[in-house]
Design a protein around this motif. Sequence first.
Motif, PDB file in Angstrom:
ATOM      1  N   LEU A   1       2.553   1.731  -3.304  1.00 36.94           N
ATOM      2  CA  LEU A   1       1.602   2.177  -4.324  1.00 36.94           C
ATOM      3  C   LEU A   1       1.409   3.682  -4.243  1.00 36.94           C
ATOM      4  O   LEU A   1       1.410   4.388  -5.260  1.00 36.94           O
ATOM      5  N   VAL A   2       1.255   4.178  -3.028  1.00 33.04           N
ATOM      6  CA  VAL A   2       0.990   5.607  -2.868  1.00 33.04           C
ATOM      7  C   VAL A   2       2.223   6.420  -3.252  1.00 33.04           C
ATOM      8  O   VAL A   2       2.120   7.438  -3.943  1.00 33.04           O
TER       9      VAL A   2
ATOM     10  N   ALA B   1       0.835  -1.201   0.000  1.00 44.54           N
ATOM     11  CA  ALA B   1       0.000   0.000   0.000  1.00 44.54           C
ATOM     12  C   ALA B   1       0.870   1.250   0.000  1.00 44.54           C
ATOM     13  O   ALA B   1       0.643   2.190  -0.772  1.00 44.54           O
ATOM     14  N   LEU B   2       1.890   1.248   0.840  1.00 47.30           N
ATOM     15  CA  LEU B   2       2.752   2.430   0.943  1.00 47.30           C
ATOM     16  C   LEU B   2       3.471   2.671  -0.387  1.00 47.30           C
ATOM     17  O   LEU B   2       3.533   3.795  -0.888  1.00 47.30           O
TER      18      LEU B   2
ATOM     19  N   MET C   1       4.357   5.513  -5.327  1.00 44.92           N
ATOM     20  CA  MET C   1       4.437   5.386  -6.782  1.00 44.92           C
ATOM     21  C   MET C   1       3.564   6.414  -7.471  1.00 44.92           C
ATOM     22  O   MET C   1       4.008   7.136  -8.372  1.00 44.92           O
TER      23      MET C   1
END
Lengths: 961, 114
Positions: free
Chosen positions: B92-93, B89-90, B95
Amino acid sequence: MLQQNLILFLIFLPFAGAIAAATLSVHAHNAAAWLSGAVLIAGLMILAVLYPEIEQGRVLRSVVTWVPSLRLNLNFRIDGFAWLFVTLVLGIGVLVVIYARYYLSKNDPVPRFYCFLLAFTGAMVGMLVSGNIIMLVVFWELTSVISFMLIGYWNHNPAARDGARMALIVTATGGICLLASMLLLGQIVGSYDLDRVLSSGEMIRAHPLYLPVLALFLIGAFTKSAQFPFHFWLPNAMAAPTPVSAFLHSATMVKAGVFLLVRFSPALGGTEAWFFAVTGTGMATLIIGAVIALFRHDLKGLLAYSTISHLGLITALAGIGSTGAIVAAIFHIANHAVFKASLFMAAGIIDHESGTRDMRRLSGLIRLMPVTGTLAIVAAAAMAGVPLLNGFLSKEMFFAEAASWHNGSWLDDALPYLATFASIFAVAYSLRFIMTVFFGPAPTDLPKTPHEPTPWMRRPVELLVLTCLVVGILPGVTLGPVLNMAARSVLGPDTPYFSIAVWHGFNTPMIMSLIAIVLGSGLYFLLAKQIAAGPEGPPFLHRIRAQRIFERLLLAFSWKWPRDLHRLFGTERLQPQLRLIVVLSFAAVSLTLWRGLTLLQKPDLPSFDLAFAIMWAIGCACAIGAAWQAKYHRFASLALLGGAGVVTCLTFAWFSAPDLAVTQLLVEVVTTVLLLLGLRWLPKRREEIAADKLSPARTRRIADLVIASISGFGIASIAYVVMTRPLIPNIGDWFLRNAYYEGGGTNVVNVILVDFRAFDTFGEISVLAVVAITVYALLRRFRPGAESAGMPAEQLGEAAEALKDYLVVPSVIMQWMFPAMIVMSAYLFFRGHDLPGGGFSAGVTLAIALLLQYLAANVRWVESHIVILPIRWMGLGLLISGGTGIGAWLFGYPFLTAHAQYLNLPLIGKVPAATALLFDIGVYALVVGATVLMLIAIAHQSLRSARLRAQDEALPETEAE
Amino acid sequence: MEIVLSTAIGILAASGIWLLLRPRTFQVIVGLCLLSYAVNLFIFSMGRLTVGAPPIMAKGGFVNPTAYADPLPQALVLTAIVISFATTALFLVVMIASRGMTGTDHVDGQEREQ
């Protein structure tokens, strides 16, 4: 007891005074000076009280236990030598405080000055009376650090900053070497106690490590005492205010090195290596310092090089190491401190009153400031070694040792000549100081018109010069007893009494002195004109500056080489870094397992299941497909990734890990949704990137394929080798046996997580909370890429009409499923302690339920119907989990100790009611909060970008109006 | 079974590592997911493969540890699943934020110079 406390007071009083001084007002000139003076005088009074005992040759001690397991105690000892030295430090300290009161201008921040001065005194005293050699190094380094502050006191001045930095780098490097040598010494002797070390000289000298210890020790001492080739920091430190120079660079800090040499001469001295290294360095420094001093134009520069030279003299004496040499060394330490401090102060007065320190501009000052002039002339005569002054006596003793002591080496034979040669220059530079500054025509063109300073600024100089005279005329009565006491404490109680007299008859030292005075005077009068016209430094030699070499090295070490290394090995790009990490990890693992990875002779091969193999054939195909498609077909890749995840999940279920299977499945759902939400913000990629077909890209891909295949093969082999070995009994058995009795649950995995290893789980949910908040925070300021900002093409034009009723049937089902999923989540939670489930999977289930509502309806509808406060859920979760842990304290147990029992509830029956369940509620709430927060934060970006779009469209219209 | 699973772990890891070394952020994130499957299975397999004996026991009585699967790797992997979800999740953000700031989805923050 009183004595012990007095010794402690002696050391800690200056530090306490330093803290008190720091709290004073910036303009409290008088208060700060009075405070500092009072502290130092109190120290002197303590010394006076201790004197009768020390005079009888006793060593006074005071021990405070500090880290007994490391044999490290606050162990202080004070003997005759330390007493003399501490007296010198405090005595000159008092005079420096008086002098500084009038020297510092109204605008200087005085509390800082006195604070550092007192702290420095404390560190110096601590170093002198440490009874533990590690403690000694600690105080030693403390003096380096505080001297940095003092030299850089005028921190607006670049020269002061550079000088301070250079002094710190040189002396602190020496300090590290000293620490290493002290650690080795401690290992050799078996104790860090100073007395034990000093009495183990035989053992140390016979030890194979003697030479390394000696070398490291000498680097420490030589850097501090500014011995060649480390002498260059001292002239640069002259950027300090003159009181600091008078204190640090005549009497205290630079003397710490020679103190150490004298102190440790019984332990390390007496060998040929010691003699050549110490006396050789000392003589070299003596000559180089004296020669350079003659050619300096700056008053303080001359004094700095003269100090270097005199320190060389003391070092040479310590290297000789005979009784007479040690007495002479101690005597000269005291004498030099007295006359050099007074000279520095006089130079400071001249600078203060005339505005310059350049000897080419100063002239005839005796007419304008007769008293200061006379004092400075007497002090300079003491520096030159003129009879009836204290400098003469110790210099005579040095000559006597140089001429009479013999060990038969060439250096010993050369000593008298070298000593006389250096002395000629000493006379010449002293004479130059006197002649150029005080005699000759009246000065013209000075920044200020010189006049006598306020009387109290002169008092310290008067007192010091008086000391020079009294000691010089009546040495036997004044300093004789103290000197012998100090020498006895270094050399042992059997040392014969060494009488000091003014007149020894017309002997060799006397002849050497006379030669020096006559030739020195001749040298000066011959060269006076050329020196004044010449460069700053001796002819030819001034081009070779140790300072410049140091700066080159510093530049290379701190700037050039690191940058070269960075250019060679570093990259700001992530891709090569990741490759480096993968290759290095592979190398590290291969190195560790090399030849250790062997197959068993007859691996106990279990049955082969075709279904399992087919399942993984699909799983592997999915994985490879995901890798293949990730660049141009992200959605396909994501679907294939999900396939690999499902197969992984089935594998967990297959091999008796239902908890893992459940969790993996649920997390798979959330991860996929998360990635899908992220896809929206990535750039479109329909055409092939041009560079992909070029050969560098191809080569890179092939190389990476090789790296990946080899690594994958390696991991597979390790896994296979381990799996085919029988399992050795491990801690898992303990968990199995005790899960029910100790944790009150039958699902061992869950009991491990919420009870046995609850602290790990607590840490883990904290990580989850941190990540969720980070995600949220990062997205608050998020700006999408330019081409993702608009409405997606799928929602524009004719397609938009078709999308109106999109997902009507599924969304109705999703909304109806909401209560069912809440029940499911509760069910998973409650059975968790005994059956697969638990707080984590239950939490993710509830998060998915909420997520489905977002998918089914639009965001605004959901948020107007359900109030979700993810941050509160998270906070509540952490509070409950932490509170359960803290609750154990109430019953006297350690953090997170769980209690387990079963409750009989009507209708429902037996229910586990362990406190671990309460902890699990915390996990549950936190997981719900964190997951929902992350998903909503990403989902909301569509709303925000729609809002931004609306703003952008609105703006041009308003401008048009 | 063992040979199948270890081959599978190898292939998952190889695909993951290959993707990890690719230049586009999305490739790296998919790679991390694949690698985490491989690592989780690897840790799990350290407890050996046991069929039909989940570590869920009767209430009370004597416990024979050999009759159950090893619970320890399972507990470790459970933690690992959660943490890998968090890192995904981290990442992805990060990114998409870096995509918005740099205007490219290259991991270096800029397109490779030709």
